[in-house]
Design a protein around this motif. Structure first.
Motif, short mmCIF file in Angstrom:
data_model
loop_
_atom_site.label_atom_id
_atom_site.label_comp_id
_atom_site.label_asym_id
_atom_site.label_seq_id
_atom_site.Cartn_x
_atom_site.Cartn_y
_atom_site.Cartn_z
N ASP A 191 28.06 -33.05 -22.49
CA ASP A 191 28.06 -34.23 -21.61
C ASP A 191 29.26 -34.22 -20.67
O ASP A 191 29.16 -34.64 -19.52
CB ASP A 191 28.04 -35.51 -22.44
CG ASP A 191 26.75 -35.66 -23.24
OD1 ASP A 191 25.68 -35.51 -22.64
OD2 ASP A 191 26.82 -35.90 -24.44
N ASN B 50 18.06 -32.28 -22.69
CA ASN B 50 18.25 -32.92 -21.39
C ASN B 50 16.93 -33.40 -20.78
O ASN B 50 16.90 -33.92 -19.69
CB ASN B 50 18.95 -31.97 -20.42
CG ASN B 50 19.90 -32.68 -19.48
OD1 ASN B 50 20.33 -33.79 -19.73
ND2 ASN B 50 20.21 -32.04 -18.36
N SER C 144 27.65 -36.99 -27.40
CA SER C 144 26.82 -36.08 -28.18
C SER C 144 27.57 -35.61 -29.42
O SER C 144 28.80 -35.61 -29.47
CB SER C 144 26.41 -34.88 -27.33
OG SER C 144 27.55 -34.18 -26.87
N VAL D 242 22.71 -33.39 -26.50
CA VAL D 242 22.90 -34.12 -25.26
C VAL D 242 22.86 -35.61 -25.56
O VAL D 242 21.88 -36.10 -26.13
CB VAL D 242 21.81 -33.76 -24.22
CG1 VAL D 242 22.06 -34.48 -22.91
CG2 VAL D 242 21.76 -32.24 -23.99
N ASN E 23 23.38 -38.03 -23.09
CA ASN E 23 22.98 -38.80 -21.92
C ASN E 23 22.08 -37.92 -21.05
O ASN E 23 22.50 -37.41 -20.02
CB ASN E 23 24.21 -39.26 -21.13
CG ASN E 23 23.87 -40.19 -19.98
OD1 ASN E 23 22.75 -40.70 -19.89
ND2 ASN E 23 24.83 -40.42 -19.10
#
Length: 440
Positions: free
Chosen positions: A191, A254, A298, A308, A310
């Motif tokens: 991140d 992601n 994360s 991940v 975000n």
């Protein structure tokens, strides 16, 4: 075709500008203004087509208005030099192996397609300045982008990766290439790497001084070609009469791969439902339950490419469904499994099905298996990388010594070349604009 920003604060862009710039000026992700729909006759005909033919149909639907047919056909042909077979695992559950590309990762197709499409636009636009490709990786993106862009004239790639949080094999794939590939080892998480890349795109002075783009799935040229897999998988299942009532389970980090599948479904591919399989980084899983999206740092797991906190492509998923939580939950189910469950799944499938899963594919298999499909339903999970890329983990879990393909072993013999860096945008910016970088 025009491309609009998910933030809707920037003017629409051409495909050329969307690919070259990657992110919209307002920080949003580009989306095609319309999603072409393939007719039922074309969908039925896929079982009689090759992967190349199928991929060209999909690519032409999205890019045909902006790229000459002969050039697009050459890009597709150059991108796809391998097949992606469906492998029967157990009963009505199938695995789509997406790791037959040069770096044995599913992202090879998107990275190679983008490299060639970007090169096409650079030549057509007569761009003389170097294009700097920034990419954050939690594992396989870096290796796929390094492999896809290696030696491409006029392009330099900077791979940002979290120190100590990718497998040794993955690290070797993007730190030993040299030439136009520079690896930057960030003291932080994925991140943090992704935030540095996004900060670079938001820096107007930096963008005025150098031409930046991204090869992460935030770039439409990386994302949309991943829909090829879904059409190919459907075609292969349809040949055996197994394409009806199809549920597709996607190991998700992601969320670029899931977004590509959703685009395929909007184009007319008959998918009954998607399952987003998470590891302990379960922001999306919680969103499905609560309707609240709450990014958080994360955490490291043995399925590191999914670490991940975000996910960028959440914005595209929201946009596809008009920010309607109920509509999203009707099309996408969620699942979460921890390291212990991943390990148990890898052992179970290896012992009882004689099939070697990687940790990410194990998340997908576990989720699909727990959904207890009916006899008339077919389940497909995506196996995203060759297990040997996680050899230390697989050997420990399976108490064995799995074979390493020659093409992966060759990377292990190379010399690591990386730039250590703090999680500091000022330091990253100075590196990009400094003489040290300019001479590389």
């Amino acid at each position: 075709m025009k491309y609009y920003s998910t933030n809707r604060q920037s003017p629409p862009a051409t495909l050329e500008d969307a690919v070259i710039r990657s992110l919209a000026g307002d920080g949003g992700l580009y989306m095609p203004e319309r999603i072409p729909v393939l007719g039922e006759e074309i969908i039925r005909s896929l079982k009689d087509r090759s992967l190349h033919e199928t991929a060209f149909i999909v690519a032409e639907s999205f890019f045909g208005e902006d790229v000459e047919a002969d050039a697009l056909a050459a890009i597709v042909r150059d991108t796809l030099s391998f097949e992606t077979p469906v492998v029967h695992v157990r009963d009505s559950v199938y695995s789509l192996e997406l790791f037959h590309g040069p770096t044995l990762a599913f992202k090879d197709v998107g990275a190679r397609f983008m490299a060639r499409l970007l090169g096409y636009f650079i030549r057509r636009k007569g761009i003389e300045q170097t294009v700097h490709v920034l990419v954050a990786t939690s594992g396989d993106t870096g290796s796929a982008v390094a492999g896809g862009f290696l030696g491409v004239e006029g392009i330099r790639v900077f791979v940002l990766y979290p120190k100590g949080k990718v497998s040794p094999m993955q690290e070797c794939q993007f730190t030993t290439q040299g030439q136009n590939i520079t690896a930057i080892e960030i003291d932080g998480t994925f991140d943090d790497c992704q935030a540095l890349v996004k900060a670079a795109f938001a820096d107007r002075d930096l963008n005025n001084s150098m031409l930046l783009t991204s090869a992460n799935s935030i770039n439409v040229a990386r994302l949309l070609p991943q829909s090829f897999y879904y059409f190919s998988a459907y075609a292969q299942l349809d040949r055996t009469g197994k394409a009806g009532e199809l549920t597709v389970c996607v190991p998700s980090g992601n969320f670029g791969n899931l977004a590509a599948g959703l685009f395929a479904a909007r184009m007319g591919l008959p998918v009954r439902r998607f399952i987003a399989a998470n590891n302990r980084n379960d922001v999306f899983f919680d969103y499905l339950k609560t309707g609240k999206y709450e990014p958080r740092p994360s955490v490291s797991t043995i399925a590191n490419a999914m670490d991940v906190g975000n996910p960028s492509n959440f914005a595209r998923i929201l946009d596809l469904f008009g920010h309607d939580h109920k509509a999203i939950t009707q099309s996408i189910a969620g699942y979460r499994c921890d390291d212990g469950e991943i390990a148990r799944t890898m052992r179970h499938v290896f012992r009882h099905c004689h099939y070697l899963l990687d940790p990410h594919g194990a998340c997908g298999y576990r989720a699909l298996d727990d959904f207890h499909l009916q006899p008339h339903q077919t389940g497909l999970f995506l196996e995203t990388a060759h297990p040997a890329k996680f050899k230390e983990t697989a050997d420990r879990i399976l108490d064995g010594n799995i074979d390493v393909p020659a093409r992966l072993q060759a990377f292990m013999n190379g010399k690591k070349q990386s730039i250590p860096m703090d999680n500091d945008f000022g330091q990253f910016r100075d590196f990009l604009t400094g003489e040290n970088c300019a001479q590389r």
